[in-house]
Design a protein around this motif. Structure first.
Motif, short mmCIF file in Angstrom:
data_model
loop_
_atom_site.label_atom_id
_atom_site.label_comp_id
_atom_site.label_asym_id
_atom_site.label_seq_id
_atom_site.Cartn_x
_atom_site.Cartn_y
_atom_site.Cartn_z
N TRP A 69 2.36 11.10 -3.46
CA TRP A 69 2.47 10.39 -2.18
C TRP A 69 3.20 9.07 -2.36
O TRP A 69 3.31 8.53 -3.46
N MET A 70 3.68 8.53 -1.25
CA MET A 70 4.36 7.24 -1.20
C MET A 70 3.68 6.39 -0.13
O MET A 70 3.54 6.82 1.00
N ASN A 71 3.26 5.19 -0.51
CA ASN A 71 2.64 4.26 0.44
C ASN A 71 3.73 3.43 1.10
O ASN A 71 4.62 2.91 0.43
N THR A 72 3.67 3.31 2.43
CA THR A 72 4.74 2.61 3.16
C THR A 72 4.73 1.11 2.96
O THR A 72 5.73 0.45 3.24
N PHE A 89 -7.54 8.26 -8.45
CA PHE A 89 -6.09 8.27 -8.34
C PHE A 89 -5.55 6.94 -8.85
O PHE A 89 -6.23 5.92 -8.83
N ILE A 90 -4.29 6.97 -9.27
CA ILE A 90 -3.60 5.77 -9.73
C ILE A 90 -2.33 5.61 -8.90
O ILE A 90 -1.64 6.59 -8.61
N VAL A 91 -2.01 4.38 -8.51
CA VAL A 91 -0.75 4.10 -7.85
C VAL A 91 -0.02 2.99 -8.60
O VAL A 91 -0.65 2.10 -9.15
N SER A 92 1.28 3.09 -8.61
CA SER A 92 2.10 2.08 -9.29
C SER A 92 3.26 1.70 -8.39
O SER A 92 3.86 2.55 -7.74
N ALA A 93 3.56 0.41 -8.36
CA ALA A 93 4.72 -0.08 -7.61
C ALA A 93 5.86 -0.41 -8.58
O ALA A 93 6.94 0.16 -8.52
N ARG A 94 5.57 -1.31 -9.52
CA ARG A 94 6.63 -1.77 -10.40
C ARG A 94 7.09 -0.69 -11.38
O ARG A 94 8.25 -0.68 -11.81
N GLY A 95 6.20 0.25 -11.71
CA GLY A 95 6.64 1.36 -12.55
C GLY A 95 7.76 2.14 -11.89
O GLY A 95 8.79 2.46 -12.52
N PHE A 96 7.60 2.42 -10.60
CA PHE A 96 8.63 3.16 -9.88
C PHE A 96 9.84 2.28 -9.59
O PHE A 96 10.96 2.79 -9.45
N MET A 97 9.65 0.97 -9.51
CA MET A 97 10.81 0.08 -9.39
C MET A 97 11.66 0.15 -10.65
O MET A 97 12.90 0.20 -10.58
N ILE A 116 2.90 6.56 -5.69
CA ILE A 116 3.69 5.34 -5.47
C ILE A 116 2.90 4.37 -4.61
O ILE A 116 2.48 4.70 -3.50
N SER A 117 2.73 3.16 -5.09
CA SER A 117 1.95 2.14 -4.41
C SER A 117 2.72 1.53 -3.24
O SER A 117 3.91 1.79 -3.04
N GLY A 118 2.03 0.68 -2.47
CA GLY A 118 2.59 0.11 -1.26
C GLY A 118 3.72 -0.88 -1.52
O GLY A 118 3.51 -1.92 -2.14
N MET A 119 4.90 -0.54 -1.03
CA MET A 119 6.07 -1.43 -1.05
C MET A 119 6.80 -1.20 0.26
O MET A 119 7.23 -0.09 0.55
N SER A 120 6.93 -2.24 1.06
CA SER A 120 7.46 -2.07 2.41
C SER A 120 8.97 -1.99 2.43
O SER A 120 9.67 -2.50 1.55
N TYR A 121 9.47 -1.32 3.49
CA TYR A 121 10.90 -1.40 3.77
C TYR A 121 11.13 -2.80 4.34
O TYR A 121 10.66 -3.16 5.40
N GLY A 122 11.85 -3.58 3.61
CA GLY A 122 12.00 -5.01 3.88
C GLY A 122 11.88 -5.71 2.55
O GLY A 122 12.81 -6.37 2.09
N VAL A 125 1.37 7.53 2.91
CA VAL A 125 0.17 6.78 3.28
C VAL A 125 0.64 5.58 4.10
O VAL A 125 1.42 4.76 3.60
N PHE A 126 0.23 5.51 5.35
CA PHE A 126 0.66 4.42 6.22
C PHE A 126 -0.29 3.24 6.03
O PHE A 126 -1.49 3.36 6.25
N GLN A 127 0.28 2.11 5.65
CA GLN A 127 -0.53 0.92 5.43
C GLN A 127 -0.53 0.05 6.68
O GLN A 127 0.52 -0.29 7.23
N ILE A 128 -1.75 -0.32 7.11
CA ILE A 128 -1.91 -1.23 8.25
C ILE A 128 -2.15 -2.62 7.68
O ILE A 128 -3.23 -2.93 7.18
N GLY A 129 -1.13 -3.46 7.74
CA GLY A 129 -1.25 -4.82 7.24
C GLY A 129 -1.90 -5.73 8.25
O GLY A 129 -2.24 -5.33 9.37
#
Length: 513
Positions: free
Chosen positions: A178-181, A398-406, A152-158, A198-202
């Protein structure tokens, strides 16, 4: 007695008539008021020339986003994702039959179309595929061996709602991915499901910054203390808005989100367009080493490739300074990324699409002798098996997807992500709209989608005569060229994305040519 009932009935009828008459009068007054307002206002030409009726234009324009995907668009023509792609994800998430009949609706003629080359003697489908685990950060105190190549790609809580984050957390745990924060820091909802994170540092360093907004070693240690946080990702840019920081409208900055990010409640959360303390390749390498030393966990960075000289300069500086300065992974996003809020010019025109940047990155790392040391995580509209298989064959680890999981959560592509009006509860903080998203149910769909993705990738790989998806190579895929005839990807990339294009005009290092 009958006379009394008759009298009562007449009274009710009279009262009803008065209500209807009153309603008509009120409606008439409202229409007159709207007519006067529309005729006198000078902002909207249509409303000024066609009072009241002109207002329907905006309503129809809004509804058109919903209706065109159901009534007007063909299966393969809508953007950003067409009906065929969305339908595959929906069926996979619901664990339904994902076969079709009477032939594909996909045209095989457009330039860029991909074909996977079936083997005359395909691998038997009951052949067990047990690939060797891929280790990220072998030199870190706590290396990471992901269980899955699809995550799961990076999508923030917010950007996402509370129930959406909870559903993804529980679903990822069930799926073993894994899930990217995302850049919005670590919330209790990320931790709730017990998945790998995976903790993302923006660029604003939400969750790991001090009172002055600088990176805090103390906060890094607090985050790393969670066993479920397995890696750290420094975000340089993302596909939706390369060169622009994160944008979270104030109406979506709730008390919980403000507390997690360390910002005022109700105010717009706008990140800088880059890390203020990263001005050149050496600064990035210094931050990578610092975060890895403090946390003991693998550290990489995320970017969208545009100008490429900086990355070549960075790799050459690693050679000079030592492999301990190398990132453990690079997450490569595509210019056609799209979750969250972004300015349209950036969304439409900035950055390289992953079909061009991924083969370039893979070949560049090989040419610099760092392909084994630095793992590649590919991102950007990779949500159906064919595209994930292409990325693996091209060289991604590795592959990550955001909108697929949405979509697995129930997203209907209503294009409301930048507002607080998402009708499916995925990207809104309106409690009434969130109510429709039940985390326990959607977590199952997240796990089903992941399982179906892995299953169909296995089918594709077996058809090509290899044991599993990680064994796919460029020779297994052909691409249609301008001549209308296809050629193998390895030959195509050598001709069209040569390494000579990587030579930087500027090294990215001050004082050096």
């Amino acid at each position: 007695m009958s006379g009394s009932f008759t009298q009562l009935g007449l009274t009710i009828l009279a009262f009803s008539g008065l209500l209807i008459l009153g309603s008509l009068i009120v409606l008439g007054l409202v229409l007159i008021g709207l007519y006067i307002i529309d005729r006198r206002q000078s902002t909207h030409t249509i409303r000024r020339n066609y009072p009241i009726i002109g207002r329907f234009r905006y309503w129809f324009e809004h509804l058109g986003e919903f209706f065109r995907q159901y009534f007007f668009a063909m299966d393969r023509e809508e953007l950003p994702f067409n009906r065929a792609e969305r339908s595959w994800v929906y069926r996979a998430a619901k664990n339904l039959d994902n076969t079709i009949a009477f032939g594909s609706t996909r045209s095989l003629e457009p330039v860029g179309s991909l074909f996977f080359m079936n083997d005359a003697f395909p691998t038997l489908e009951d052949t067990a595929d047990h690939p060797l685990p891929v280790t990220i950060g072998p030199d870190a105190k706590h290396p990471y061996q992901p269980k899955s190549f699809f995550n799961i790609s990076g999508m923030s809580y917010g950007a996402l709602s509370e129930p959406a984050v909870r559903a993804l957390s529980f679903g990822a745990a069930k799926a073993g991915c894994w899930m990217n924060t995302g850049e919005g820091a670590l919330s209790r909802f990320h931790l709730e499901g017990g998945c790998d994170l995976v903790f993302q540092i923006g660029t604003a360093k939400y969750g790991v910054r001090d009172k002055n907004g600088n990176l805090s070693d103390e906060k890094l240690r607090e985050i790393a203390a969670h066993d479920s946080v397995r890696m750290f990702e420094i975000k340089l840019s993302q596909g939706a808005k390369p060169g622009k920081g994160g944008i979270l409208p104030g109406e979506k900055v709730t008390e919980e989100i403000a507390r997690a990010r360390g910002i005022p409640e109700g105010e717009d959360s706008i990140s800088p367009n880059r890390h203020l303390d990263i001005e050149q390749p050496d600064d990035l390498l210094d931050m990578i080493v610092r975060v890895r030393r403090v946390t003991g966990k693998p550290v990489g960075f995320k970017c969208v490739l545009g100008e490429t000289g900086w990355l070549v300069a960075l790799l050459r500086r690693i050679k000079e300074r030592g492999l301990e300065y190398a990132p453990d992974f690079i997450t490569l996003d595509s210019a056609d990324g799209g979750t969250g809020a972004a300015p349209q010019p950036l969304m439409d025109y900035v950055g390289l699409p992953i079909k061009e940047s991924l083969p370039w990155l893979v070949d560049t790392l090989k040419s610099e002798g760092m392909r084994e040391r630095i793992k590649i995580v590919a991102s950007g509209k990779l949500m159906v098996p064919s595209k994930v298989a292409w990325a693996l064959a091209t060289g991604a680890d590795f592959i990550v997807s955001a909108r697929g999981f949405m979509f697995a959560l129930g997203c209907v592509q209503s294009l409301q992500c930048n507002k607080n009006t998402c009708p499916t509860g995925v990207t809104t903080h309106n409690p009434r709209l969130q109510r429709g998203l039940v985390p326990a149910d959607k977590a199952e769909r997240v796990a089903h989608y992941h399982a179906q993705m892995v299953h169909f990738l296995g089918i594709l790989a077996h058809s090509c005569g290899v044991a599993g998806p990680r064994d796919l190579q460029r020779k297994h895929v052909r691409i249609v060229t301008q001549s209308g005839i296809s050629m193998p990807l390895d030959t195509f990339y050598q001709r069209h994305i040569p390494l000579t294009m990587i030579e930087p005009s500027q090294s990215g290092i001050p004082g050096q040519p």
